[in-house]
Design a protein around this motif. Structure first.
Motif, mmCIF file in Angstrom:
data_model
loop_
_atom_site.group_PDB
_atom_site.id
_atom_site.type_symbol
_atom_site.label_atom_id
_atom_site.label_comp_id
_atom_site.label_asym_id
_atom_site.label_seq_id
_atom_site.Cartn_x
_atom_site.Cartn_y
_atom_site.Cartn_z
ATOM 1 N N ALA A 1 0.805 -1.229 0.000
ATOM 2 C CA ALA A 1 0.000 0.000 0.000
ATOM 3 C C ALA A 1 0.831 1.269 0.000
ATOM 4 N N ILE A 2 2.085 1.186 0.405
ATOM 5 C CA ILE A 2 2.898 2.389 0.565
ATOM 6 C C ILE A 2 3.042 3.153 -0.752
ATOM 7 N N LYS A 3 3.341 2.448 -1.847
ATOM 8 C CA LYS A 3 3.531 3.137 -3.124
ATOM 9 C C LYS A 3 2.252 3.814 -3.585
ATOM 10 N N ALA A 4 1.117 3.162 -3.364
ATOM 11 C CA ALA A 4 -0.161 3.779 -3.748
ATOM 12 C C ALA A 4 -0.393 5.041 -2.931
ATOM 13 N N ALA A 5 -0.079 4.992 -1.635
ATOM 14 C CA ALA A 5 -0.250 6.170 -0.794
ATOM 15 C C ALA A 5 0.715 7.278 -1.197
ATOM 16 N N VAL B 1 -5.596 4.780 0.859
ATOM 17 C CA VAL B 1 -5.645 3.323 0.801
ATOM 18 C C VAL B 1 -6.319 2.779 2.052
ATOM 19 N N THR B 2 -7.302 1.919 1.865
ATOM 20 C CA THR B 2 -7.901 1.204 2.983
ATOM 21 C C THR B 2 -7.654 -0.287 2.800
ATOM 22 N N PHE B 3 -7.652 -1.001 3.886
ATOM 23 C CA PHE B 3 -7.410 -2.445 3.855
ATOM 24 C C PHE B 3 -8.735 -3.162 4.062
ATOM 25 N N GLY B 4 -9.147 -3.933 3.057
ATOM 26 C CA GLY B 4 -10.347 -4.748 3.171
ATOM 27 C C GLY B 4 -9.981 -6.154 3.592
ATOM 28 N N ILE B 5 -10.809 -6.776 4.383
ATOM 29 C CA ILE B 5 -10.543 -8.129 4.875
ATOM 30 C C ILE B 5 -11.305 -9.134 4.013
ATOM 31 N N VAL B 6 -10.589 -10.104 3.456
ATOM 32 C CA VAL B 6 -11.237 -11.165 2.689
ATOM 33 C C VAL B 6 -12.175 -11.922 3.623
ATOM 34 N N PRO B 7 -13.474 -11.920 3.375
ATOM 35 C CA PRO B 7 -14.421 -12.516 4.327
ATOM 36 C C PRO B 7 -14.324 -14.032 4.354
ATOM 37 N N THR B 8 -14.494 -14.578 5.546
ATOM 38 C CA THR B 8 -14.454 -16.031 5.724
ATOM 39 C C THR B 8 -15.838 -16.628 5.925
ATOM 40 N N HIS B 9 -16.829 -15.761 6.189
ATOM 41 C CA HIS B 9 -18.188 -16.226 6.406
ATOM 42 C C HIS B 9 -19.125 -15.032 6.251
ATOM 43 N N PRO B 10 -20.410 -15.262 6.058
ATOM 44 C CA PRO B 10 -21.354 -14.147 5.933
ATOM 45 C C PRO B 10 -21.544 -13.466 7.284
ATOM 46 N N GLU B 11 -20.961 -12.295 7.432
ATOM 47 C CA GLU B 11 -20.943 -11.581 8.710
ATOM 48 C C GLU B 11 -21.869 -10.369 8.643
ATOM 49 N N LYS C 1 -17.112 -2.676 -1.496
ATOM 50 C CA LYS C 1 -17.207 -3.298 -2.803
ATOM 51 C C LYS C 1 -16.044 -2.835 -3.666
ATOM 52 N N GLN C 2 -15.305 -3.805 -4.208
ATOM 53 C CA GLN C 2 -14.172 -3.491 -5.062
ATOM 54 C C GLN C 2 -14.662 -3.028 -6.437
ATOM 55 N N GLY C 3 -14.008 -2.001 -6.957
ATOM 56 C CA GLY C 3 -14.258 -1.550 -8.315
ATOM 57 C C GLY C 3 -13.215 -2.116 -9.257
ATOM 58 N N GLU C 4 -12.856 -1.348 -10.266
ATOM 59 C CA GLU C 4 -11.882 -1.826 -11.257
ATOM 60 C C GLU C 4 -10.490 -1.906 -10.664
ATOM 61 N N LEU C 5 -9.681 -2.768 -11.259
ATOM 62 C CA LEU C 5 -8.311 -2.972 -10.789
ATOM 63 C C LEU C 5 -7.496 -1.699 -11.014
ATOM 64 N N TYR C 6 -6.822 -1.260 -9.980
ATOM 65 C CA TYR C 6 -5.898 -0.133 -10.102
ATOM 66 C C TYR C 6 -4.546 -0.639 -10.555
ATOM 67 N N LYS C 7 -3.951 -1.543 -9.776
ATOM 68 C CA LYS C 7 -2.711 -2.225 -10.167
ATOM 69 C C LYS C 7 -2.330 -3.211 -9.069
ATOM 70 N N ASP C 8 -1.760 -4.322 -9.464
ATOM 71 C CA ASP C 8 -1.102 -5.268 -8.549
ATOM 72 C C ASP C 8 -1.908 -5.582 -7.291
ATOM 73 N N ASP D 1 -12.387 10.659 -4.934
ATOM 74 C CA ASP D 1 -12.062 9.809 -6.092
ATOM 75 C C ASP D 1 -10.682 9.192 -5.945
ATOM 76 N N LYS D 2 -10.108 9.311 -4.746
ATOM 77 C CA LYS D 2 -8.758 8.804 -4.495
ATOM 78 C C LYS D 2 -8.746 7.521 -3.664
ATOM 79 N N ALA D 3 -9.914 6.942 -3.373
ATOM 80 C CA ALA D 3 -9.978 5.778 -2.490
ATOM 81 C C ALA D 3 -9.679 4.493 -3.244
ATOM 82 N N VAL D 4 -8.769 3.690 -2.688
ATOM 83 C CA VAL D 4 -8.482 2.354 -3.211
ATOM 84 C C VAL D 4 -8.475 1.378 -2.049
ATOM 85 N N VAL D 5 -8.657 0.091 -2.357
ATOM 86 C CA VAL D 5 -8.718 -0.939 -1.322
ATOM 87 C C VAL D 5 -7.791 -2.087 -1.681
ATOM 88 N N ILE D 6 -7.114 -2.614 -0.672
ATOM 89 C CA ILE D 6 -6.273 -3.811 -0.824
ATOM 90 C C ILE D 6 -6.937 -4.943 -0.052
#
Length: 470
Positions: A131-135, A141-151, A158-165, A258-263
């Motif tokens: 995330a450092i380079k994006a910042a 940059v915000t960090f999203g957690i890959v969900p393991t169950h319906p919480e 919600k993720q939008g289009e790919l920014y990079k990597d 318009d500057k928000a991205v998620v990892i």
């Protein structure tokens, strides 16, 4: 690479983890998953990153716990900002950002909550490095957690289009869903839990806040410019800060910029919002039990049992949460732990101290623990750290007897100053100006016995400003 300042948000009450978490001693200061507090774990998990000293933001009641817990892990903060009233994350981060740029630099802010658990630290660190380079490119940059169950207890991103990597533009932030919608989010694969962790340039956050919520920006700027130092703490004036809107960073900035991205990050994260959430992340025995402390189990399954002071034994139970502390015991079904907040509300309505604080209370000079009380007496165990002392004070309704258990006390009693050592005692009469100090190299431990017709803490007149009383 840009300089990074960790911003640790250490406010909050954690009422769903009562009776361990209290208003004056919330979950971020408690050892829940190991011997360190959650605040300490938050700082230690980034110790391998090259960062500047952290900024911690908390409320006034918790300032001494913050200072003591940082001291215990040898961390010297850039600042401890005291919020006079809670106004959510957007203003808290704004105050921290103003502090970060106050010396003319523009570091990255690594914004972390003090009460999260992360089981897979290498993944967490890798995500930060990603995330450092994006910042550095002026993204938030915000960090999203890959969900393991319906919480249903978390918000989603919600993720939008790919920014990079592996970094995505943010499509939207979504409030806590019902169970049916949460199932759909899991199947969609484009949704993450909203962790509330971020990295961004201080100047970019402030400029985006000014652009999208100028009211918060203006109040926080004015409040910070009027702040003053109190010992090692940065005090924010209440009369100014109380005018600030109560808004999260998501609502005030991230949903509008318009500057928000998620990892997306799969790091074994939990915000430990309930006892069942803690049971979920703990190591369990073959019967599904997670225990801490002195616990004996028989025919017990799928339960979480925490013994703080006494032996706790369970026989023939399942799916229970049992929490023992010095002054309260909680027994709850694992599926009903969200209702613990109802107990806290009832304690508040009855004006009972159990919702507010533990028997053990931390002070800038040490701590004290109330161990017995009656109509005309209170007994406390008092610990004073080396080199520390209490404020000189007078009580008009009670006398005090001090018995030194270990160490040496330098006692001021009226016009006399003298030493009291192990197995010795002294008497402080009603109306005598007094204080005690630890001049030694080890902790001073003493027993204080209060006697009189009125024994409450507000029977106190402090003399001068040196030290701090109870």
């Amino acid at each position: 690479m840009s300089k990074i300042i960790p911003i640790i948000m250490a406010g909050g009450s954690g009422s769903r983890l009562w009776p361990l978490s209290r208003t004056h001693y919330p979950k971020q200061f408690i050892s829940l998953v190991n011997d360190n507090s959650m605040l300490q774990n938050t700082l230690l998990r980034i110790s391998n990153l090259e960062t500047l000293n952290p900024i911690v933001i908390c409320n006034n009641e918790h300032r001494f716990m913050v200072a003591e817990q940082l001291r215990e892990i040898n961390i010297n903060p850039e600042g401890v900002i005291l919020e006079p009233v809670g106004r959510n994350t957007a203003p808290a981060i704004a105050l921290s950002a103003f502090q970060a740029v106050s010396n003319g630099e523009d570091p990255l802010l690594l914004i972390l909550a003090a009460d999260h658990v992360i089981k897979n630290n290498p993944v967490f660190i890798n995500s930060i490095e990603q995330a450092i380079k994006a910042a550095e490119n002026d993204l938030l940059v915000t960090f999203g957690i890959v969900p393991t169950h319906p919480e249903t207890g978390y918000g989603y991103i919600k993720q939008g289009e790919l920014y990079k990597d592996g970094i995505y533009k943010v499509d939207s932030f979504i409030e806590k869903p019902n169970l049916e919608i949460a199932y759909k989010y899991i199947q969609d694969k484009c949704y993450c839990w909203n962790s509330g962790m971020f990295i961004m340039k201080a100047s970019i956050y402030l400029s985006e806040l000014k652009k999208h919520n100028k009211n918060i920006y203006d109040v926080c700027k004015k409040a910070f410019e009027s702040a003053y130092l109190d010992l090692d703490f940065i005090r924010i004036p209440e009369d100014i800060f109380s005018e600030c809107p109560d808004e999260s960073i998501d609502y005030a900035v991230m949903e509008k910029t318009d500057k928000a991205v998620v990892i997306p990050m799969d790091s074994g994260w939990s915000d430990v919002g309930s006892w069942s959430a803690l049971w979920n992340i703990e190591t369990k025995d073959i019967n599904g039990n997670a225990v801490r402390g002195d616990v004996i189990l028989d025919s017990t399954s799928n339960s979480y049992i925490y013994a703080q002071n006494k032996l706790v034994a369970s026989v023939g139970v399942e799916d229970l949460i049992i929490i023992e502390t010095q002054d309260a015991i909680l027994v709850a079904h694992k599926d009903k732990v969200q209702n613990v907040k109802n107990i806290v509300d009832e304690l508040k309505s009855q004006n009972r101290s159990e919702y507010l604080q533990h028997r053990e209370v931390y002070r800038p000079w040490g701590k004290h623990d109330q161990i017995a009380e009656g109509d005309r007496y209170h007994v406390k165990q008092v610990v004073v750290r080396p080199g520390e002392r209490t404020a000189k004070q007078i009580h008009y309704h009670r006398a005090e007897h001090w018995i030194v258990v270990s160490g040496t006390a330098k006692v001021t009693n009226g016009d006399r100053i003298y030493l009291v050592t192990e197995n010795q005692s002294t008497y402080i009469p009603v109306g005598a100006a007094h204080s005690f100090e630890n001049p030694g190299k080890v902790n001073l431990e003493l027993i204080e016995v209060r006697t009189g017709i009125y024994l409450e803490e507000d029977d106190i007149e402090r003399i001068g400003t040196d030290g701090e009383g109870y």
